[in-house]
Design a protein around this motif. Structure first.
Motif, PDB file in Angstrom:
ATOM      1  N   PHE A  86      29.912  39.286  38.045  1.00 52.84           N
ATOM      2  CA  PHE A  86      29.903  38.105  37.171  1.00 52.84           C
ATOM      3  C   PHE A  86      28.491  37.853  36.672  1.00 52.84           C
ATOM      4  N   ALA A  87      28.426  37.131  35.553  1.00 54.96           N
ATOM      5  CA  ALA A  87      27.138  36.678  35.018  1.00 54.96           C
ATOM      6  C   ALA A  87      27.130  35.163  35.124  1.00 54.96           C
ATOM      7  N   MET A  88      26.074  34.615  35.693  1.00 50.56           N
ATOM      8  CA  MET A  88      26.035  33.151  35.826  1.00 50.56           C
ATOM      9  C   MET A  88      24.650  32.605  35.497  1.00 50.56           C
ATOM     10  N   SER A  98      33.235  23.796  28.068  1.00 53.42           N
ATOM     11  CA  SER A  98      34.349  24.084  27.139  1.00 53.42           C
ATOM     12  C   SER A  98      34.938  25.471  27.386  1.00 53.42           C
ATOM     13  N   GLY A  99      34.436  26.193  28.407  1.00 50.52           N
ATOM     14  CA  GLY A  99      35.024  27.492  28.768  1.00 50.52           C
ATOM     15  C   GLY A  99      34.390  28.671  28.057  1.00 50.52           C
ATOM     16  N   LYS A 100      33.298  28.446  27.304  1.00 51.48           N
ATOM     17  CA  LYS A 100      32.653  29.555  26.582  1.00 51.48           C
ATOM     18  C   LYS A 100      31.675  30.285  27.490  1.00 51.48           C
ATOM     19  N   VAL A 125      40.827  41.929  35.270  1.00 48.58           N
ATOM     20  CA  VAL A 125      40.571  40.519  34.912  1.00 48.58           C
ATOM     21  C   VAL A 125      41.879  39.729  35.013  1.00 48.58           C
ATOM     22  N   GLY A 126      41.730  38.411  35.023  1.00 51.22           N
ATOM     23  CA  GLY A 126      42.886  37.527  35.007  1.00 51.22           C
ATOM     24  C   GLY A 126      43.230  37.140  33.575  1.00 51.22           C
ATOM     25  N   ILE A 127      44.434  36.658  33.379  1.00 52.06           N
ATOM     26  CA  ILE A 127      44.869  36.256  32.039  1.00 52.06           C
ATOM     27  C   ILE A 127      44.010  35.088  31.516  1.00 52.06           C
ATOM     28  N   GLY A 128      43.447  34.273  32.440  1.00 54.50           N
ATOM     29  CA  GLY A 128      42.587  33.164  32.020  1.00 54.50           C
ATOM     30  C   GLY A 128      41.393  33.672  31.222  1.00 54.50           C
ATOM     31  N   THR A 129      40.829  34.785  31.636  1.00 56.43           N
ATOM     32  CA  THR A 129      39.678  35.374  30.937  1.00 56.43           C
ATOM     33  C   THR A 129      40.102  35.936  29.587  1.00 56.43           C
ATOM     34  N   VAL A 130      41.269  36.561  29.538  1.00 57.27           N
ATOM     35  CA  VAL A 130      41.754  37.106  28.252  1.00 57.27           C
ATOM     36  C   VAL A 130      41.963  35.956  27.272  1.00 57.27           C
ATOM     37  N   LEU A 131      42.561  34.857  27.738  1.00 59.96           N
ATOM     38  CA  LEU A 131      42.831  33.730  26.840  1.00 59.96           C
ATOM     39  C   LEU A 131      41.533  33.043  26.402  1.00 59.96           C
ATOM     40  N   ALA A 132      40.556  32.961  27.307  1.00 59.33           N
ATOM     41  CA  ALA A 132      39.314  32.247  26.970  1.00 59.33           C
ATOM     42  C   ALA A 132      38.377  33.089  26.112  1.00 59.33           C
ATOM     43  N   ASP A 133      38.256  34.388  26.435  1.00 62.29           N
ATOM     44  CA  ASP A 133      37.190  35.206  25.822  1.00 62.29           C
ATOM     45  C   ASP A 133      37.701  36.254  24.841  1.00 62.29           C
ATOM     46  N   CYS A 152      45.853  40.744  35.314  1.00 58.45           N
ATOM     47  CA  CYS A 152      46.818  40.020  36.153  1.00 58.45           C
ATOM     48  C   CYS A 152      47.410  38.903  35.301  1.00 58.45           C
ATOM     49  N   ASP A 153      48.660  39.046  34.948  1.00 58.22           N
ATOM     50  CA  ASP A 153      49.308  38.098  34.025  1.00 58.22           C
ATOM     51  C   ASP A 153      50.733  37.874  34.543  1.00 58.22           C
ATOM     52  N   SER A 154      50.857  36.949  35.487  1.00 52.71           N
ATOM     53  CA  SER A 154      52.110  36.794  36.241  1.00 52.71           C
ATOM     54  C   SER A 154      53.336  36.651  35.347  1.00 52.71           C
ATOM     55  N   HIS A 155      53.208  35.921  34.236  1.00 54.25           N
ATOM     56  CA  HIS A 155      54.396  35.616  33.421  1.00 54.25           C
ATOM     57  C   HIS A 155      54.294  36.207  32.011  1.00 54.25           C
ATOM     58  N   ALA A 224      36.102  44.098  39.259  1.00 58.49           N
ATOM     59  CA  ALA A 224      36.720  42.829  38.844  1.00 58.49           C
ATOM     60  C   ALA A 224      35.701  42.043  38.040  1.00 58.49           C
ATOM     61  N   GLU A 225      36.086  41.703  36.810  1.00 59.38           N
ATOM     62  CA  GLU A 225      35.146  41.041  35.900  1.00 59.38           C
ATOM     63  C   GLU A 225      35.588  39.620  35.570  1.00 59.38           C
ATOM     64  N   GLY A 226      36.215  38.949  36.495  1.00 61.58           N
ATOM     65  CA  GLY A 226      36.539  37.536  36.299  1.00 61.58           C
ATOM     66  C   GLY A 226      37.998  37.298  36.008  1.00 61.58           C
ATOM     67  N   GLY A 227      38.268  36.035  35.901  1.00 59.87           N
ATOM     68  CA  GLY A 227      37.331  34.940  36.137  1.00 59.87           C
ATOM     69  C   GLY A 227      37.330  34.497  37.596  1.00 59.87           C
ATOM     70  N   GLY A 228      36.976  33.227  37.757  1.00 56.14           N
ATOM     71  CA  GLY A 228      36.788  32.693  39.087  1.00 56.14           C
ATOM     72  C   GLY A 228      38.044  32.731  39.954  1.00 56.14           C
ATOM     73  N   ALA A 229      39.216  32.593  39.333  1.00 59.29           N
ATOM     74  CA  ALA A 229      40.460  32.601  40.125  1.00 59.29           C
ATOM     75  C   ALA A 229      40.731  33.994  40.685  1.00 59.29           C
ATOM     76  N   ALA A 257      32.410  22.727  34.702  1.00 56.49           N
ATOM     77  CA  ALA A 257      32.118  24.101  34.234  1.00 56.49           C
ATOM     78  C   ALA A 257      32.367  25.056  35.396  1.00 56.49           C
ATOM     79  N   LYS A 258      33.007  26.213  35.098  1.00 58.12           N
ATOM     80  CA  LYS A 258      33.482  27.089  36.185  1.00 58.12           C
ATOM     81  C   LYS A 258      32.357  27.850  36.872  1.00 58.12           C
ATOM     82  N   SER A 259      32.588  28.128  38.140  1.00 55.10           N
ATOM     83  CA  SER A 259      31.653  28.938  38.921  1.00 55.10           C
ATOM     84  C   SER A 259      32.315  30.281  39.249  1.00 55.10           C
TER      85      SER A 259
HETATM   86  N1  LIG Z   1      30.414  34.812  33.104  1.00 51.13           N
HETATM   87  C1  LIG Z   1      31.264  35.680  33.550  1.00 51.13           C
HETATM   88  O1  LIG Z   1      30.897  36.672  34.209  1.00 51.13           O
HETATM   89  C2  LIG Z   1      32.725  35.521  33.248  1.00 51.13           C
HETATM   90  C3  LIG Z   1      33.580  36.593  33.407  1.00 51.13           C
HETATM   91  C4  LIG Z   1      34.934  36.390  33.156  1.00 51.13           C
HETATM   92  C5  LIG Z   1      35.391  35.138  32.787  1.00 51.13           C
HETATM   93  N2  LIG Z   1      34.516  34.122  32.635  1.00 51.13           N
HETATM   94  C6  LIG Z   1      34.996  32.787  32.283  1.00 51.13           C
HETATM   95  O2  LIG Z   1      35.890  32.389  33.296  1.00 51.13           O
HETATM   96  C7  LIG Z   1      36.898  31.539  32.721  1.00 51.13           C
HETATM   97  C8  LIG Z   1      38.273  32.087  33.134  1.00 51.13           C
HETATM   98  O3  LIG Z   1      38.361  32.060  34.526  1.00 51.13           O
HETATM   99  P1  LIG Z   1      39.683  31.535  35.244  1.00 51.13           P
HETATM  100  O4  LIG Z   1      39.390  31.439  36.668  1.00 51.13           O
HETATM  101  O5  LIG Z   1      40.176  30.337  34.529  1.00 51.13           O
HETATM  102  O6  LIG Z   1      40.727  32.677  34.912  1.00 51.13           O
HETATM  103  P2  LIG Z   1      40.986  34.151  35.471  1.00 51.13           P
HETATM  104  O7  LIG Z   1      40.520  34.300  36.858  1.00 51.13           O
HETATM  105  O8  LIG Z   1      40.502  35.114  34.444  1.00 51.13           O
HETATM  106  O9  LIG Z   1      42.572  34.183  35.401  1.00 51.13           O
HETATM  107  C9  LIG Z   1      43.300  33.350  36.275  1.00 51.13           C
HETATM  108  C10 LIG Z   1      44.757  33.491  35.970  1.00 51.13           C
HETATM  109  O10 LIG Z   1      45.189  34.823  36.277  1.00 51.13           O
HETATM  110  C11 LIG Z   1      46.527  34.783  36.692  1.00 51.13           C
HETATM  111  N3  LIG Z   1      46.678  35.470  37.972  1.00 51.13           N
HETATM  112  C12 LIG Z   1      47.683  36.319  38.268  1.00 51.13           C
HETATM  113  N4  LIG Z   1      47.582  36.768  39.511  1.00 51.13           N
HETATM  114  C13 LIG Z   1      46.490  36.175  40.046  1.00 51.13           C
HETATM  115  C14 LIG Z   1      45.908  36.210  41.332  1.00 51.13           C
HETATM  116  N5  LIG Z   1      46.395  36.963  42.331  1.00 51.13           N
HETATM  117  N6  LIG Z   1      44.815  35.466  41.560  1.00 51.13           N
HETATM  118  C15 LIG Z   1      44.296  34.698  40.596  1.00 51.13           C
HETATM  119  N7  LIG Z   1      44.820  34.604  39.356  1.00 51.13           N
HETATM  120  C16 LIG Z   1      45.909  35.335  39.076  1.00 51.13           C
HETATM  121  C17 LIG Z   1      46.913  33.305  36.827  1.00 51.13           C
HETATM  122  O11 LIG Z   1      47.626  32.936  35.643  1.00 51.13           O
HETATM  123  P3  LIG Z   1      49.225  33.196  35.636  1.00 51.13           P
HETATM  124  O12 LIG Z   1      49.769  32.365  36.762  1.00 51.13           O
HETATM  125  O13 LIG Z   1      49.665  32.801  34.291  1.00 51.13           O
HETATM  126  O14 LIG Z   1      49.385  34.647  35.894  1.00 51.13           O
HETATM  127  C18 LIG Z   1      45.593  32.590  36.839  1.00 51.13           C
HETATM  128  O15 LIG Z   1      45.648  31.282  36.303  1.00 51.13           O
HETATM  129  C19 LIG Z   1      36.674  31.549  31.250  1.00 51.13           C
HETATM  130  O16 LIG Z   1      36.003  30.373  30.878  1.00 51.13           O
HETATM  131  C20 LIG Z   1      35.791  32.756  31.003  1.00 51.13           C
HETATM  132  O17 LIG Z   1      34.961  32.587  29.888  1.00 51.13           O
HETATM  133  C21 LIG Z   1      33.197  34.287  32.864  1.00 51.13           C
END
Ligand SMILES: NC(=O)c1ccc[n+]([C@@H]2O[C@H](COP(=O)([O-])OP(=O)(O)OC[C@H]3O[C@@H](n4cnc5c(N)ncnc54)[C@H](OP(=O)(O)O)[C@@H]3O)[C@@H](O)[C@H]2O)c1
Length: 305
Positions: A86-88, A98-100, A125-133, A152-155, A224-229, A257-259
């Motif tokens: 990750f980059a922080m 705002s998630g940028k 990566v998680g779907i959250g990262t795909v949707l945000a970035d 990882c995109d459960s649905h 693994a390149e994110g995100g935090g989840a 703001a996410k960590s």
């Molecule tokens: N600076 C960096 O290095 C960096 C890198 C990447 C992202 N980001 C930032 O991080 C943010 C996104 O992070 P995020 O935490 O919201 O999203 P994320 O970790 O990319 O994705 C989380 C989503 O992935 C799905 N998922 C499926 N299986 C999972 C599992 N076993 N564990 C966790 N998630 C799982 C879930 O959605 P479903 O339930 O719909 O499947 C979950 O809500 C954005 O703002 C992005 O810009 C920063």
């Protein structure tokens, strides 16, 4: 003389370099790492000794093992060696309120990430990262290889207009999912995406099952390149072995703001995951901190059987 027995391990046959040592009349062999593959382990040394050659094993073993971390992990666990990247900012944010997150680090650090992508077999990566970035997740080093992109995109929520979907015919792409509530499977497969059904764990892709399946597909390493989840799912369970933390001389602030690692976290500092073997690298104005990760941080940690 430096020889490696490891890439020659064909189904337990004597490695060709062992034969070469015998044929060339070498009288003494000193080596560091033993091949953990049970098909070949110890066979080369045994053959050398039978030929009357003096063999000393385990010389600088730790240093030699470190040259082959990915292979050793994969061959002993059957699961990919998994690192979190990750980059922080200095205040521990991977995105703004705002998630940028484009961009946190400078050019040199971002170039370094492409070197990592060239080294690892897959990016996760998680779907959250795909949707945000809307990332591309390819390797932009001339002559480099594009790792398998795993989402990882459960649905199956991924937008068909995303860069990942639009480039899936050119770059290998796999989506791990649990169910398909909007019947999007056929459409995604037509776009060139490989779909992997993984039973859910608490409504999300079961990370341990996913890594086990990737291992069966001969994927020996995952970045693994994110995100935090996603990082939380890997770190808490002890499924990740290494961390690359790029730290930029910036402050984003913001309580929401996410960590780099989200989830429930630990209640007591004593329950934390421990990091060892620090390596620091200056990359322009940014700093890369690398560590090995020792175990997870919840009570029910995953352990390799
Ligand atoms: N600076 C960096 O290095 C960096 C890198 C990447 C992202 N980001 C930032 O991080 C943010 C996104 O992070 P995020 O935490 O919201 O999203 P994320 O970790 O990319 O994705 C989380 C989503 O992935 C799905 N998922 C499926 N299986 C999972 C599992 N076993 N564990 C966790 N998630 C799982 C879930 O959605 P479903 O339930 O719909 O499947 C979950 O809500 C954005 O703002 C992005 O810009 C920063």
């Amino acid at each position: 003389l430096y020889v490696t027995l490891e890439p020659c391990c064909h189904q337990g046959r004597t490695p060709p370099c062992t034969e070469a040592i015998i044929q060339h009349g070498i009288s003494k062999v000193v080596y560091g790492s033993s091949d953990p593959n049970p098909l070949v382990s110890g066979k080369g040394a045994e053959q050398l000794r039978r030929a009357g050659i003096e063999v000393t094993e385990g010389f600088l073993k730790e240093e030699c093992d470190a040259l082959n971390t990915i292979f050793f992990h994969y061959i002993t666990t059957g699961m990919p060696y998994t690192a979190v990247k990750f980059a922080m900012t200095l205040d521990g944010k991977i995105a703004t309120v705002s998630g940028k997150s484009k961009w946190i680090t400078g050019d040199i650090a971002r170039q370094h990430v492409h070197m990592l992508r060239n080294k690892y077999a897959a990016i996760l990566v998680g779907i959250g990262t795909v949707l945000a970035d809307d990332p591309m997740l390819n390797c932009r080093i001339p002559g480099g290889h594009d790792p398998l992109r795993v989402i990882c995109d459960s649905h199956l929520r991924i937008p068909e207009g995303s860069q990942i979907c639009r480039s899936a015919k050119d770059i290998p792409t796999l989506i791990a999912y649990c169910d398909d509530p909007h019947s999007r499977r056929d459409m995604l497969e037509d776009m060139g995406i490989q779909l992997l059904h993984i039973p859910d764990e608490n409504g999300r892709v079961d990370m341990c099952r996913l890594l086990t399946e990737l291992g069966k597909m001969k994927t020996d390493s995952v970045l693994a390149e994110g995100g935090g989840a996603i990082h939380d799912s890997l770190m808490a369970t002890g499924l990740s072995s290494h961390v690359y933390a790029y730290i930029a001389p910036k402050i984003f602030g913001g309580a929401v703001a996410k960590s780099p690692v989200l989830g429930a976290g630990v209640e007591d500092p004593a329950e934390c995951a421990h990091l060892t073997n620090l390596k620091t690298t200056m990359l322009g104005e940014d700093i890369l901190l690398e560590y090995d990760i020792q175990g997870g941080y919840r009570k029910n940690v995953y352990r390799h059987s």
